[in-house]
Design a protein around this motif. Structure first.
Motif, mmCIF file in Angstrom:
data_model
loop_
_atom_site.group_PDB
_atom_site.id
_atom_site.type_symbol
_atom_site.label_atom_id
_atom_site.label_comp_id
_atom_site.label_asym_id
_atom_site.label_seq_id
_atom_site.Cartn_x
_atom_site.Cartn_y
_atom_site.Cartn_z
ATOM 1 N N ARG A 2 -27.092 -74.076 -35.256
ATOM 2 C CA ARG A 2 -28.043 -74.261 -34.157
ATOM 3 C C ARG A 2 -29.377 -73.590 -34.480
ATOM 4 O O ARG A 2 -30.447 -74.157 -34.253
ATOM 5 C CB ARG A 2 -27.460 -73.697 -32.864
ATOM 6 N N ARG A 3 -29.306 -72.370 -35.037
ATOM 7 C CA ARG A 3 -30.536 -71.658 -35.411
ATOM 8 C C ARG A 3 -31.295 -72.440 -36.477
ATOM 9 O O ARG A 3 -32.528 -72.577 -36.419
ATOM 10 C CB ARG A 3 -30.173 -70.268 -35.939
ATOM 11 N N MET A 4 -30.606 -72.987 -37.470
ATOM 12 C CA MET A 4 -31.266 -73.762 -38.524
ATOM 13 C C MET A 4 -31.883 -75.042 -37.965
ATOM 14 O O MET A 4 -32.969 -75.455 -38.394
ATOM 15 C CB MET A 4 -30.271 -74.083 -39.629
ATOM 16 N N ALA A 5 -31.200 -75.659 -37.012
ATOM 17 C CA ALA A 5 -31.761 -76.858 -36.391
ATOM 18 C C ALA A 5 -33.004 -76.514 -35.574
ATOM 19 O O ALA A 5 -33.991 -77.261 -35.581
ATOM 20 C CB ALA A 5 -30.710 -77.540 -35.523
ATOM 21 N N LEU A 6 -32.983 -75.372 -34.878
ATOM 22 C CA LEU A 6 -34.163 -74.922 -34.135
ATOM 23 C C LEU A 6 -35.327 -74.641 -35.074
ATOM 24 O O LEU A 6 -36.493 -74.866 -34.726
ATOM 25 C CB LEU A 6 -33.831 -73.664 -33.327
ATOM 26 N N ASP A 7 -35.029 -74.143 -36.271
ATOM 27 C CA ASP A 7 -36.060 -73.888 -37.278
ATOM 28 C C ASP A 7 -36.403 -75.134 -38.084
ATOM 29 O O ASP A 7 -37.122 -75.060 -39.077
ATOM 30 C CB ASP A 7 -35.608 -72.773 -38.230
ATOM 31 N N ARG A 8 -35.825 -76.288 -37.683
ATOM 32 C CA ARG A 8 -36.096 -77.585 -38.306
ATOM 33 C C ARG A 8 -35.661 -77.632 -39.770
ATOM 34 O O ARG A 8 -36.277 -78.296 -40.595
ATOM 35 C CB ARG A 8 -37.574 -77.953 -38.175
ATOM 36 N N CYS A 9 -34.581 -76.904 -40.074
ATOM 37 C CA CYS A 9 -33.981 -76.975 -41.409
ATOM 38 C C CYS A 9 -32.843 -77.985 -41.443
ATOM 39 O O CYS A 9 -32.402 -78.367 -42.526
ATOM 40 C CB CYS A 9 -33.443 -75.607 -41.831
ATOM 41 N N LEU A 10 -32.328 -78.374 -40.282
ATOM 42 C CA LEU A 10 -31.250 -79.343 -40.178
ATOM 43 C C LEU A 10 -31.625 -80.379 -39.116
ATOM 44 O O LEU A 10 -32.487 -80.116 -38.262
ATOM 45 C CB LEU A 10 -29.931 -78.647 -39.809
ATOM 46 N N PRO A 11 -30.978 -81.539 -39.142
ATOM 47 C CA PRO A 11 -31.335 -82.602 -38.192
ATOM 48 C C PRO A 11 -31.240 -82.157 -36.732
ATOM 49 O O PRO A 11 -30.355 -81.379 -36.354
ATOM 50 C CB PRO A 11 -30.302 -83.697 -38.510
ATOM 51 N N GLN A 12 -32.139 -82.669 -35.922
ATOM 52 C CA GLN A 12 -32.238 -82.250 -34.527
ATOM 53 C C GLN A 12 -31.090 -82.756 -33.655
ATOM 54 O O GLN A 12 -30.836 -82.195 -32.586
ATOM 55 C CB GLN A 12 -33.574 -82.728 -33.944
ATOM 56 N N PHE A 13 -30.368 -83.799 -34.091
ATOM 57 C CA PHE A 13 -29.269 -84.296 -33.251
ATOM 58 C C PHE A 13 -28.162 -83.247 -33.110
ATOM 59 O O PHE A 13 -27.351 -83.306 -32.180
ATOM 60 C CB PHE A 13 -28.700 -85.597 -33.822
ATOM 61 N N LEU A 14 -28.129 -82.273 -34.031
ATOM 62 C CA LEU A 14 -27.125 -81.213 -33.943
ATOM 63 C C LEU A 14 -27.345 -80.317 -32.724
ATOM 64 O O LEU A 14 -26.430 -79.610 -32.302
ATOM 65 C CB LEU A 14 -27.148 -80.364 -35.219
ATOM 66 N N LEU A 15 -28.543 -80.350 -32.168
ATOM 67 C CA LEU A 15 -28.839 -79.536 -30.985
ATOM 68 C C LEU A 15 -28.379 -80.199 -29.686
ATOM 69 O O LEU A 15 -28.430 -79.566 -28.628
ATOM 70 C CB LEU A 15 -30.341 -79.260 -30.892
ATOM 71 N N LYS A 16 -27.942 -81.445 -29.758
ATOM 72 C CA LYS A 16 -27.522 -82.135 -28.541
ATOM 73 C C LYS A 16 -26.313 -81.444 -27.920
ATOM 74 O O LYS A 16 -25.380 -81.044 -28.617
ATOM 75 C CB LYS A 16 -27.189 -83.591 -28.855
ATOM 76 N N GLU A 17 -26.338 -81.306 -26.605
ATOM 77 C CA GLU A 17 -25.254 -80.663 -25.869
ATOM 78 C C GLU A 17 -24.561 -81.689 -24.980
ATOM 79 O O GLU A 17 -25.218 -82.575 -24.418
ATOM 80 C CB GLU A 17 -25.786 -79.509 -25.024
ATOM 81 N N ASN A 18 -23.233 -81.550 -24.869
ATOM 82 C CA ASN A 18 -22.532 -82.463 -23.967
ATOM 83 C C ASN A 18 -22.825 -82.068 -22.520
ATOM 84 O O ASN A 18 -23.071 -80.895 -22.213
ATOM 85 C CB ASN A 18 -21.025 -82.461 -24.263
ATOM 86 N N LYS A 19 -22.801 -83.040 -21.641
ATOM 87 C CA LYS A 19 -23.217 -82.815 -20.259
ATOM 88 C C LYS A 19 -22.205 -82.022 -19.455
ATOM 89 O O LYS A 19 -22.555 -81.401 -18.445
ATOM 90 C CB LYS A 19 -23.469 -84.169 -19.581
ATOM 91 N N LEU A 20 -20.939 -82.028 -19.882
ATOM 92 C CA LEU A 20 -19.907 -81.347 -19.105
ATOM 93 C C LEU A 20 -19.907 -79.842 -19.324
ATOM 94 O O LEU A 20 -19.847 -79.063 -18.373
ATOM 95 C CB LEU A 20 -18.530 -81.929 -19.443
ATOM 96 N N ARG A 21 -19.975 -79.412 -20.598
ATOM 97 C CA ARG A 21 -19.840 -77.985 -20.904
ATOM 98 C C ARG A 21 -21.062 -77.394 -21.581
ATOM 99 O O ARG A 21 -21.079 -76.191 -21.892
ATOM 100 C CB ARG A 21 -18.616 -77.762 -21.802
ATOM 101 N N ASN A 22 -22.079 -78.202 -21.866
ATOM 102 C CA ASN A 22 -23.311 -77.732 -22.498
ATOM 103 C C ASN A 22 -23.045 -77.019 -23.826
ATOM 104 O O ASN A 22 -23.610 -75.959 -24.120
ATOM 105 C CB ASN A 22 -24.079 -76.789 -21.559
ATOM 106 N N THR A 23 -22.157 -77.578 -24.620
ATOM 107 C CA THR A 23 -21.877 -77.041 -25.948
ATOM 108 C C THR A 23 -22.316 -78.049 -27.007
ATOM 109 O O THR A 23 -22.431 -79.243 -26.734
ATOM 110 C CB THR A 23 -20.373 -76.744 -26.126
ATOM 111 N N ASN A 24 -22.554 -77.540 -28.210
ATOM 112 C CA ASN A 24 -23.041 -78.400 -29.304
ATOM 113 C C ASN A 24 -21.862 -79.082 -29.992
ATOM 114 O O ASN A 24 -21.373 -78.642 -31.029
ATOM 115 C CB ASN A 24 -23.839 -77.558 -30.301
ATOM 116 N N HIS A 25 -21.421 -80.188 -29.404
ATOM 117 C CA HIS A 25 -20.195 -80.828 -29.862
ATOM 118 C C HIS A 25 -20.315 -81.410 -31.262
ATOM 119 O O HIS A 25 -19.328 -81.432 -32.007
ATOM 120 C CB HIS A 25 -19.798 -81.936 -28.872
#
Length: 758
Positions: free
Chosen positions: A382-405
């Motif tokens: 998640r930190r690497m995705a926030l720093d734009r080192c990994l694809p941004q779709f990894l930051l997507k959270e599910n609507k039920l539990r707000n976790t990075n599935h």
């Protein structure tokens, strides 16, 4: 706010003078005489840029006044635990990780070092002592989560820091699989019919589901597990001492065995294998922001004490009460560490009750290590995705539990692939004698064992020998008990032959020929090798980060310092361990091949993310003549990437530092837009014209970079950074500054992720 704007705006790029304030306490205005000036026109309106106030890179000069005296609620860089952990809780979380290796490292080291296993583990503890100060210096100077990734991110380029992050991800991957596999092997000691491989996959799946639904680590639970673990290991040590009873016969017999490959080779490869026993030492640096001030160095000390005492002592006591060859199963090149080594040791020391207690403890603490791996890798990715080192779709959270599935599911899939690759069948060297059927009689004298050495030639009878000690290096077989035989035991030379289907046939004089079977095991040796290569790479880069911190960030305050000789010796020791682990299974090099395969894939994903704008341009060139509508979308995406804003805080008009800031953005960020912010308290303290001229010179050097000058009246600190971040829409981890001195009133962690680049 007063804003002076000149230069032609980039297509699609927002201009500071055109934007509206984002909050009530942020105001902007344009000076008279310039409000109607068109983009790209100077004050004369002739279409020519102002020679003093316009930048070649289409930048602007802007005065920003952040008003308001009300306290600002600080928003963290990422969601995380707000309650600070004390020494006991912090030690328990990382202690479960590092002391779980006690459950398998002694057996692994015994294969590589033979009777010198405990010496090698003591050498590992001595090396770890040097890393205490290395980690403490980096952690107190940069008290931010991320470990080696954070250290390199603040001292060198982002891509180099991403290499450390990829190694850390592989370390989490290997620790999840090896911990789950070992946990199920210990459970198999209690439940003999358990299929270890499928149970390992099931355990990994269970923790994936738990993380998706939002159940993560609990400090209280971690402390409970850690207490049980230490109590169990202490009981095992006391029981082994009682069993030993100062009878040195077994110890002397083990010490008389020749070391594998000679003393030098045994010590080097034993040291390399023993390094697995300190895996988890890096875990404390990954949640340093959740620890109270001053706790981090204490966790390092506590982990070192645990490793220095437990690992060598358990290895030595095992040699005091059991033959060395009982540390592994299989023979010759097929040796693998006994998966339930400490349970077996407990059974010898005090009986089945202690073996059961050790097995239950192992399942608990190793399962906790699996959970730690999931939590750790989720935070890091998640930190690497926030720093734009990994694809941004990894930051997507599910609507039920707000976790990075997507992160969790991807990690589970990688774990399953590692299980599939490292699963091998180990053939039985001991075959239980079946019960005779009705009317049948077992006659030991009529038992015949036939074997083939290559799996294809005709079976030949094996000679019977009197006891295992009579096997030597030749073929043969014997009974476990000549008077009351219950098993047929193959000599090592015969056990190594052939395949599972055709190599050995046993005729018990009833029921027809009997084929020996085998059991599927995770190859702990290969898993341990991949794990060790990964986390040793992280430790090596941590040492490199410490060196860079000394050279590039020497003014940064820190509570501990590691000496140059200590850092150098520690780095060399880790490099020796890396090379030895890579070559340990020569010539097959399976562990190195698996490690390189996964590392290249992970680094490739990072590289593709870094080059995404260039890749999209290539795709655009290919598709331009065919699919015109797609062109517009890609162009918009490229503009979106290039127009992401970055911020550099400058204290003055030092041209060298301003130039280094521009170069850093060009070399490390896809963004082509840099806002240089100068914060001043009094209007008389700022020389706007001179600072603008300095930036104008730099802007001419880098026409591909848009540079804006923003003057902000206020007092520099966390609250002002928060206000500017909200107003400009720039994340705080994309704000940069030079290294503060000893008089800087704020801790670097209070700035919310602002990056040091000078």
């Amino acid at each position: 706010m007063r804003a002076k704007v000149s230069g032609k705006p980039t297509d699609g790029a927002p201009r500071a003078s055109d934007s509206t304030p984002r909050s009530a306490d942020v105001q902007s205005s344009t000076p008279s005489g310039e409000a109607g000036t068109g983009a790209g026109e100077g004050p004369s309106g002739d279409g020519m840029p102002d020679s003093k106030m316009s930048f070649v890179g289409l930048g602007t000069v802007e005065n920003l006044v952040v008003a308001g005296d009300a306290p600002v609620e600080m928003t963290p860089r990422d969601s995380g635990q707000q309650h600070k952990l004390g020494e006991a809780a912090s030690t328990a979380i990382c202690g479960n990780d590092i002391t779980s290796s006690c459950l398998y490292v002694a057996a692994l080291c015994a294969i590589a070092a033979g009777p010198y296993a405990f010496v090698c583990l003591a050498m590992v503890a001595a090396m770890l002592y040097l890393f205490r100060n290395i980690y403490a210096e980096v952690g107190t100077a940069l008290p931010l989560n991320g470990g080696a990734y954070n250290a390199l991110l603040n001292t060198t380029t982002k891509f180099k820091a991403s290499v450390a992050a990829c190694l850390t991800i592989l370390s989490y991957l290997a620790t999840a699989v090896i911990s789950a596999g070992e946990a199920m092997h210990y459970l198999h000691h209690l439940w003999q019919s358990l299929d270890v491989i499928w149970a390992t996959v099931a355990l990994l799946g269970i923790f994936a589901v738990l993380n998706v639904v939002g159940i993560t680590e609990s400090a209280v639970v971690a402390m409970g597990i850690f207490g049980i673990h230490l109590a169990t290991l202490s009981t095992l040590i006391v029981a082994a001492l009682i069993k030993f009873g100062f009878n040195f016969d077994t110890l002397l017999a083990n010490l008389s065995m020749p070391p594998p490959g000679g003393l030098g080779k045994a010590l080097v490869f034993g040291f390399a294998a023993g390094l697995l026993g300190i895996s988890g030492f890096e875990s404390s640096a990954n949640f340093i922001e959740e620890q109270k001030r001053g706790v981090f160095p204490k966790t390092l000390r506590n982990m070192w004490i645990a490793v220095a005492v437990l690992n060598p002592l358990i290895s030595l006591l095992a040699m005091c009460i059991m033959p060395l060859e009982e540390s592994w199963i299989g023979t010759g090149a097929d040796k693998i560490p006994r998966p339930d080594f400490l349970a077996y040791m407990g059974e010898i020391s005090a009986g089945e009750w202690l073996a059961t207690a050790v097995s239950i403890d192992a399942v608990l603490v190793l399962s906790g290590a699996v959970l730690t791996a999931y939590v750790g890798v989720t935070g890091l990715v998640r930190r690497m995705a926030l720093d734009r080192c990994l694809p941004q779709f990894l930051l997507k959270e599910n609507k039920l539990r707000n976790t990075n599935h997507w992160i969790i599911i991807g990690f589970f899939a990688l774990c399953c692939s590692i299980v599939a690759i490292t699963t091998n069948e180990v053939m039985d060297c001991e075959v239980s004698i079946p019960e005779p059927g009705q009317g049948e009689v077992f006659e030991p004298a009529k038992v015949r064992v036939n074997a083939t050495s290559d799996g294809s030639s005709p079976l030949q009878p094996l000679p019977v020998v009197q006891g295992k000690e009579a096997c030597g290096t030749g073929p043969g077989w014997t009974f476990d008990d000549p008077d009351k035989p219950a098993k047929v035991i193959l000599c090592p030379a015969s056990c190594d032959h052939g395949s599972a289907d055709t190599d050995v046939s046993i005729d018990f004089s009833f029921g027809g020929p009997h084929k020996r079977g085998g059991k599927w095991h995770l190859d702990i040796g290969i898993l341990a090798g991949v794990y060790t290569l990964s986390f040793l790479g992280v430790m090596a880069l941590f040492a490199v980060g410490n060196m860079l911190l000394k050279v590039k960030r020497r003014r940064l305050p820190r509570a501990a310092r590691a000496s140059w000789p200590g850092v150098t010796v520690a780095l060399l020791a880790v490099l020796v361990g890396l090379v030895a682990n890579a070559l340990m299974d020569y010539p097959s090099l399976n562990r190195l091949r698996i490690f390189v395969s996964y590392f290249v894939v992970s680094l490739g994903v990072v590289a593709l993310t870094f080059m995404r704008a260039r890749i999209m341009k290539v795709l655009l060139a290919v598709l331009r003549a065919v699919i015109v509508p797609i062109n517009r979308g890609l162009l918009a995406k490229i503009d979106e990437v290039n127009n992401l804003q970055t911020v550099f805080f400058t204290k003055g008009d030092n041209r060298v530092n301003l130039n280094r800031a521009a170069l850093y953005v060009l070399e490390n960020e896809e963004s082509k837009w840099l806002k240089v912010i100068h914060v001043y308290e009094k209007q008389d303290d700022v020389d706007e014209q001179h600072l603008a001229e300095q930036l104008h010179t730099i802007d001419e050097l880098y026409p591909e970079l848009r540079i804006d000058l923003v003057l902000v009246q206020g007092k520099f600190g966390p609250e002002l950074i928060e206000r500017i971040s909200r107003h400009m829409g720039v994340p705080k981890n994309y704000m940069f500054l030079g290294t503060p001195g000893d008089r800087f009133p704020h801790n670097i962690a209070e700035l919310g992720g602002v990056r040091l680049i000078i």
